[in-house]
Write a protein that holds these residues in place. Structure first.
Motif, PDB file in Angstrom:
ATOM      1  N   PRO A 283       5.836  28.539  11.982  1.00  0.00           N
ATOM      2  CA  PRO A 283       5.018  29.467  12.771  1.00  0.00           C
ATOM      3  C   PRO A 283       5.240  29.281  14.264  1.00  0.00           C
ATOM      4  CG  PRO A 283       3.690  27.607  12.071  1.00  0.00           C
ATOM      5  CD  PRO A 283       5.027  27.438  11.408  1.00  0.00           C
ATOM      6  N   PRO A 284       4.858  30.262  15.091  1.00  0.00           N
ATOM      7  CA  PRO A 284       4.923  30.091  16.533  1.00  0.00           C
ATOM      8  C   PRO A 284       4.178  28.828  16.966  1.00  0.00           C
ATOM      9  CG  PRO A 284       4.436  32.365  15.990  1.00  0.00           C
ATOM     10  CD  PRO A 284       4.374  31.607  14.705  1.00  0.00           C
ATOM     11  N   GLY A 285       4.799  28.065  17.859  1.00  0.00           N
ATOM     12  CA  GLY A 285       4.183  26.834  18.324  1.00  0.00           C
ATOM     13  C   GLY A 285       4.609  25.611  17.558  1.00  0.00           C
ATOM     14  N   ALA A 286       5.458  25.768  16.534  1.00  0.00           N
ATOM     15  CA  ALA A 286       6.014  24.638  15.781  1.00  0.00           C
ATOM     16  C   ALA A 286       4.926  23.669  15.330  1.00  0.00           C
ATOM     17  CB  ALA A 286       7.069  23.906  16.626  1.00  0.00           C
ATOM     18  N   ASP A 287       3.820  24.233  14.848  1.00  0.00           N
ATOM     19  CA  ASP A 287       2.714  23.401  14.352  1.00  0.00           C
ATOM     20  C   ASP A 287       2.244  22.391  15.397  1.00  0.00           C
ATOM     21  OD1 ASP A 287       2.407  24.593  11.807  1.00  0.00           O
ATOM     22  OD2 ASP A 287       4.102  23.434  11.027  1.00  0.00           O
ATOM     23  N   GLY A 288       2.046  22.898  16.613  1.00  0.00           N
ATOM     24  CA  GLY A 288       1.446  22.064  17.656  1.00  0.00           C
ATOM     25  C   GLY A 288       2.399  21.217  18.457  1.00  0.00           C
ATOM     26  N   LEU A 289       3.672  21.574  18.483  1.00  0.00           N
ATOM     27  CA  LEU A 289       4.675  20.804  19.212  1.00  0.00           C
ATOM     28  C   LEU A 289       5.148  21.610  20.430  1.00  0.00           C
ATOM     29  CD1 LEU A 289       5.733  17.997  18.539  1.00  0.00           C
ATOM     30  CD2 LEU A 289       7.722  19.060  17.471  1.00  0.00           C
TER      31      LEU A 289
ATOM     32  N   GLY B 100      13.202  15.680  29.911  1.00  0.00           N
ATOM     33  CA  GLY B 100      12.625  16.279  28.720  1.00  0.00           C
ATOM     34  C   GLY B 100      11.307  15.622  28.362  1.00  0.00           C
ATOM     35  N   VAL B 101      10.349  16.439  27.937  1.00  0.00           N
ATOM     36  CA  VAL B 101       9.051  15.942  27.492  1.00  0.00           C
ATOM     37  C   VAL B 101       8.723  16.614  26.165  1.00  0.00           C
ATOM     38  CG1 VAL B 101       6.569  15.855  27.972  1.00  0.00           C
ATOM     39  CG2 VAL B 101       8.212  15.537  29.842  1.00  0.00           C
ATOM     40  N   LEU B 102       8.298  15.809  25.179  1.00  0.00           N
ATOM     41  CA  LEU B 102       7.903  16.326  23.878  1.00  0.00           C
ATOM     42  C   LEU B 102       6.444  15.950  23.649  1.00  0.00           C
ATOM     43  CD1 LEU B 102       8.957  17.794  21.351  1.00  0.00           C
ATOM     44  CD2 LEU B 102       9.564  15.555  20.406  1.00  0.00           C
ATOM     45  N   ALA B 103       5.586  16.937  23.546  1.00  0.00           N
ATOM     46  CA  ALA B 103       4.148  16.695  23.440  1.00  0.00           C
ATOM     47  C   ALA B 103       3.615  17.211  22.111  1.00  0.00           C
ATOM     48  CB  ALA B 103       3.412  17.373  24.592  1.00  0.00           C
ATOM     49  N   GLY B 104       2.655  16.450  21.532  1.00  0.00           N
ATOM     50  CA  GLY B 104       1.981  16.888  20.322  1.00  0.00           C
ATOM     51  C   GLY B 104       2.537  16.328  19.029  1.00  0.00           C
ATOM     52  N   LEU B 105       3.395  15.330  19.099  1.00  0.00           N
ATOM     53  CA  LEU B 105       4.026  14.779  17.891  1.00  0.00           C
ATOM     54  C   LEU B 105       2.993  14.172  16.943  1.00  0.00           C
ATOM     55  CD1 LEU B 105       7.265  12.979  19.140  1.00  0.00           C
ATOM     56  CD2 LEU B 105       7.146  14.681  17.314  1.00  0.00           C
ATOM     57  N   THR B 106       3.194  14.432  15.654  1.00  0.00           N
ATOM     58  CA  THR B 106       2.417  13.790  14.592  1.00  0.00           C
ATOM     59  C   THR B 106       3.375  13.333  13.500  1.00  0.00           C
ATOM     60  OG1 THR B 106       2.085  15.745  13.204  1.00  0.00           O
ATOM     61  CG2 THR B 106       0.534  15.430  15.029  1.00  0.00           C
ATOM     62  N   LEU B 107       2.860  12.567  12.551  1.00  0.00           N
ATOM     63  CA  LEU B 107       3.697  12.078  11.457  1.00  0.00           C
ATOM     64  C   LEU B 107       4.123  13.197  10.508  1.00  0.00           C
ATOM     65  CD1 LEU B 107       1.837   8.742  10.578  1.00  0.00           C
ATOM     66  CD2 LEU B 107       3.969   9.040  11.860  1.00  0.00           C
ATOM     67  N   SER B 108       3.510  14.356  10.624  1.00  0.00           N
ATOM     68  CA  SER B 108       3.878  15.471   9.746  1.00  0.00           C
ATOM     69  C   SER B 108       5.025  16.313  10.290  1.00  0.00           C
ATOM     70  CB  SER B 108       2.661  16.369   9.507  1.00  0.00           C
ATOM     71  OG  SER B 108       2.248  16.973  10.732  1.00  0.00           O
ATOM     72  N   HIS B 109       5.437  16.062  11.530  1.00  0.00           N
ATOM     73  CA  HIS B 109       6.511  16.860  12.112  1.00  0.00           C
ATOM     74  C   HIS B 109       7.868  16.406  11.594  1.00  0.00           C
ATOM     75  CE1 HIS B 109       3.562  18.002  15.444  1.00  0.00           C
ATOM     76  NE2 HIS B 109       3.969  19.135  14.902  1.00  0.00           N
ATOM     77  N   THR B 110       8.769  17.377  11.444  1.00  0.00           N
ATOM     78  CA  THR B 110      10.114  17.143  10.930  1.00  0.00           C
ATOM     79  C   THR B 110      11.148  17.544  11.979  1.00  0.00           C
ATOM     80  OG1 THR B 110      10.341  19.383  10.030  1.00  0.00           O
ATOM     81  CG2 THR B 110       9.251  17.728   8.619  1.00  0.00           C
ATOM     82  N   ARG B 111      12.421  17.345  11.634  1.00  0.00           N
ATOM     83  CA  ARG B 111      13.463  17.755  12.568  1.00  0.00           C
ATOM     84  C   ARG B 111      13.456  19.261  12.780  1.00  0.00           C
ATOM     85  NH1 ARG B 111      18.987  16.569   9.036  1.00  0.00           N
ATOM     86  NH2 ARG B 111      18.803  18.313   7.577  1.00  0.00           N
TER      87      ARG B 111
ATOM     88  N   HIS C 222      10.760  21.054  13.062  1.00  0.00           N
ATOM     89  CA  HIS C 222       9.770  21.272  14.110  1.00  0.00           C
ATOM     90  C   HIS C 222      10.359  20.960  15.483  1.00  0.00           C
ATOM     91  CE1 HIS C 222       7.003  20.828  10.612  1.00  0.00           C
ATOM     92  NE2 HIS C 222       6.285  21.708  11.284  1.00  0.00           N
ATOM     93  N   LEU C 223      11.110  19.867  15.565  1.00  0.00           N
ATOM     94  CA  LEU C 223      11.748  19.522  16.837  1.00  0.00           C
ATOM     95  C   LEU C 223      12.682  20.633  17.290  1.00  0.00           C
ATOM     96  CD1 LEU C 223      12.709  15.763  16.242  1.00  0.00           C
ATOM     97  CD2 LEU C 223      10.788  16.641  17.567  1.00  0.00           C
ATOM     98  N   PHE C 224      13.437  21.176  16.346  1.00  0.00           N
ATOM     99  CA  PHE C 224      14.411  22.200  16.690  1.00  0.00           C
ATOM    100  C   PHE C 224      13.709  23.478  17.143  1.00  0.00           C
ATOM    101  CE2 PHE C 224      18.059  25.068  15.982  1.00  0.00           C
ATOM    102  CZ  PHE C 224      19.046  24.319  16.589  1.00  0.00           C
ATOM    103  N   ARG C 225      12.654  23.863  16.424  1.00  0.00           N
ATOM    104  CA  ARG C 225      11.931  25.062  16.839  1.00  0.00           C
ATOM    105  C   ARG C 225      11.275  24.844  18.205  1.00  0.00           C
ATOM    106  NH1 ARG C 225       9.786  30.116  14.342  1.00  0.00           N
ATOM    107  NH2 ARG C 225       8.375  30.925  15.924  1.00  0.00           N
ATOM    108  N   ALA C 226      10.730  23.668  18.428  1.00  0.00           N
ATOM    109  CA  ALA C 226      10.120  23.386  19.725  1.00  0.00           C
ATOM    110  C   ALA C 226      11.147  23.489  20.844  1.00  0.00           C
ATOM    111  CB  ALA C 226       9.482  22.000  19.708  1.00  0.00           C
TER     112      ALA C 226
END
Length: 503
Positions: free
Chosen positions: A336-342, A362-373, A375-379
Motif C-alpha cells: 500500500p502507499p506508505g510502505a506500511d509506515g516506512l 539517507g534516513v530510513l524512519a519507521g522500521l519494525t520487525l514486520s518490514h521486508t526488503r 518495504h525497503l524498496f517501495r520506501a
C-alpha cells in the motif's frame, strides 16, 4: 556511392555507455551497451577514468555499430555525464581521473571560500545560480589547491562529452549548457567565458585553459585519421558538439518546447525545463539550452536509480540483477502507499536540488520487525517520488511555467515507479513510444551537425505513447506522507550532519 544515410549517437552514463545506429527517419537499426563502474577513493570523491571508461567505451561501441556501414554514416554525436572536471596536459592526455558531477561533493570548502570572497548575492547575479556541488568552478579551485603537481601540468580543463569530441576531432569544444556550470567563469548574458572572477578559480586571468564554446547542434569538427582507425568511422565524418546526457535525453523525447519539463529516471534524477528567458534562483540551475536562443532551468537529485541498484545488490544478491529488479518491483507494487509506515530520505550521496546539502545522508524512519526488503524498496521508490515533488514545487515557486512532464530513462521501462511518482506529485507524465535514451538524442544532434536533418524532423522521430495518469484516490495519503518527508529532513538534519563529522 549514395549519400550517407545513417547517424550514430553515443552516451556515456554513470554506470554504462550506450550507442545507437539510426536512419534519417529515426528508426533504430542497432544498439550497443558497455557496463562500467565508478571510483570512490574516499567519501565524497566520485571519479571515472577518461581513457579506460569514457573513450574505451565510446571507441568500442563505435566499432560495433559501424561494421559494414562505415561509408553510410553521415555524422556522429556524443553525450556524457556532466558537468565533470578533467585536466589534460599539453599533449591532451588526462592527468588524473575525471571528477564527476554533483554526486562528487569534495569542493565544499572551495564553495564556502568563493562565497566568502565574492559574496553569494554577487555570484547569483553574475551566474544566474548559486554555487553547489554541481558547479565545476569550485572543483577546478580544489584541483589547484589540493593537487598542485597536477595543476602545474594542466594545459586544458575539459569535461566528459568534450573529451570525447577531442578524441574524435582533435578539437577542444564545449557546449553552452555544460559551460554555464563552470561558474563563475561563464557569463550567461554574453554566453562567453569571462575573467571577472577568474583569479578566484584559476589563480590568474588566463582563460586559454578552457575549451571553445558552441551550441550542441553545431559541428565541432571531423573525425581524424587516428580516431577513424580506433573507431571504425570514416575519416572526415562530421562530429557534433554534443552535450551532457540529461540534455540529450530531453531531446530524445522531444522535450524542447517552452514549458516542456523532462524528468530523467537514471542513476540520478535530472530535470530540464525549456524556457525562453532565465529565472535565476539559488535552488536550481539556470543554463543554456541545446540550441542558440534557448534557456534551460535544470535541477537534479543525486541518488535515485543508483539507490535502487544499491538496494537490489544488497538485498537480492542471490539473483541476477534483472531478476532482482523484476522481483523487487513486483513486490513493491503489491504494497500500500506508505510502505506500511516506512519513510525514506534518498540522500545517499548528499543531495542536489532543491536543498543543495552535500552533507545530507539517507534516513530510513519507521522500521519494525514486520518490514521486508519489499518495504525497503517501495520506501525508496516513494522517497524518490517525494524528492521529485519537492523539485516540481521549487520550480513553480520561482514562477517557472511547467506545462508538460515528459519521462525518460531506465526507470521508465516499467509502470510501477512512474505511477508512484504521478500519484505522489498529482501530475500526469508522457512516455514516448521510443525511449532509447540520450544516445537517440545524440543521433539527432549528429544529423543536425551533418546538415542532413532540421529541427522540424524531431516531430517524425518522437512518437507519443500512453500517458501515466495520477490516481486521485491515493492523493490525500501521499499529501500527508509528503509533509512528513519534508519534516523528516528538517528534524534529522543536525543529527545527520553531526554523524558525518570526524571525531
Amino acid at each position: 556511392m549514395s549519400s550517407p544515410d545513417l547517424l550514430i549517437g553515443v552516451d556515456v552514463g554513470t554506470y554504462s555507455s550506450k550507442g545507437v545506429l539510426v536512419t534519417l527517419e529515426g528508426e533504430v537499426l542497432r544498439q550497443a551497451t558497455r557496463p562500467h563502474g565508478i571510483q570512490v577513493p574516499q567519501h565524497g570523491h566520485v571519479e571515472q577514468d577518461a581513457d579506460g571508461v569514457w573513450w574505451a567505451d565510446t571507441a568500442s561501441i563505435l566499432r560495433e555499430l559501424t561494421v559494414g556501414v562505415t561509408e553510410r554514416v553521415a555524422g556522429v554525436a556524443c553525450s556524457a555525464i556532466g558537468p565533470t572536471v578533467l585536466p589534460l596536459d599539453v599533449a591532451g592526455r588526462p592527468l588524473r581521473p575525471g571528477i564527476l558531477y554533483g554526486v562528487d561533493t569534495r569542493a565544499q570548502a572551495q564553495i564556502d571560500a568563493l562565497n566568502a570572497e565574492l559574496g553569494p548575492d554577487a555570484i547569483l547575479a553574475h551566474s544566474h545560480m548559486a554555487l553547489t556541488s554541481q558547479a565545476t568552478g569550485p572543483k577546478i579551485r580544489w584541483l589547484r589547491e589540493q593537487e598542485p603537481e597536477v595543476w602545474a601540468q594542466t594545459r586544458t580543463l575539459t569535461t566528459a562529452s568534450a573529451y570525447l569530441v577531442y578524441r574524435l576531432t582533435g578539437q577542444h569544444v564545449l557546449d553552452h549548457h555544460t559551460g554555464a556550470h563552470a561558474m563563475p567563469l561563464y557569463d550567461p548574458r554574453t554566453q562567453a567565458w569571462t575573467d571577472t572572477y577568474a583569479e578566484a578559480v584559476l589563480g590568474d586571468r588566463n582563460l586559454d585553459r578552457l575549451p571553445r564554446l558552441a551550441w550542441s547542434d553545431e559541428r565541432a569538427g571531423h573525425v581524424t585519421a587516428e580516431a577513424a582507425a580506433e573507431t571504425g568511422l570514416r575519416p572526415s565524418t562530421p562530429v557534433a558538439v554534443g552535450t551532457v546526457d540529461a540534455l540529450a535525453e530531453g531531446l530524445s523525447v522531444g522535450a524542447v518546447q517552452p514549458g516542456d519539463l523532462m524528468v530523467m529516471y537514471g542513476s540520478s534524477t535530472f530535470f530540464i525545463l525549456t524556457q525562453t528567458a532565465p529565472t535565476p534562483d539559488p535552488r536550481v540551475w539556470s543554463v543554456g539550452g541545446a540550441f542558440a536562443g534557448q534557456v534551460n532551468l535544470a535541477a537534479g537529485m543525486s541518488t535515485t536509480g543508483s539507490l535502487t541498484r544499491w538496494l537490489a545488490d544488497e538485498t537480492a544478491r542471490e539473483l541476477p540483477i534483472d531478476e532482482a529488479y523484476a522481483e523487487l518491483f513486483a513486490q513493491a507494487a503489491a504494497l500500500p502507499p506508505g510502505a506500511d509506515g516506512l519513510l525514506l530520505l534518498p540522500y545517499f550521496s548528499g543531495e542536489r536540488t532543491p536543498i543543495n546539502d552535500p552533507q545530507a545522508r539517507g534516513v530510513l524512519a519507521g522500521l519494525t520487525l514486520s518490514h521486508t526488503r519489499a518495504h525497503l524498496f517501495r520506501a525508496a521508490l516513494e522517497g524518490v517520488g517525494y524528492g521529485i515533488r519537492h523539485n516540481l514545487e521549487a520550480l513553480r515557486d520561482l514562477g517557472a511555467d511547467v506545462r508538460r512532464l515528459v519521462a525518460v530513462g531506465g526507470g521508465t521501462r516499467g509502470r510501477t515507479w512512474l505511477q508512484l511518482v504521478s500519484d505522489i506529485t498529482g501530475q500526469p507524465q508522457e512516455v514516448p513510444q521510443v525511449t532509447v535514451g540520450a544516445s537517440y538524442g545524440d543521433a539527432f544532434l549528429a544529423g543536425l551537425a551533418a546538415g542532413v536533418l532540421t529541427r522540424d524532423d524531431l516531430d517524425r522521430w518522437v512518437k507519443p505513447g500512453d500517458p501515466v495518469v495520477p490516481n486521485p484516490a491515493v492523493k490525500p495519503e501521499y499529501d500527508r506522507l509528503y509533509a512528513l518527508y519534508r519534516e523528516l529532513y528538517t528534524q534529522t538534519k543536525s543529527v545527520v550532519h553531526g554523524l558525518g563529522q570526524k571525531g
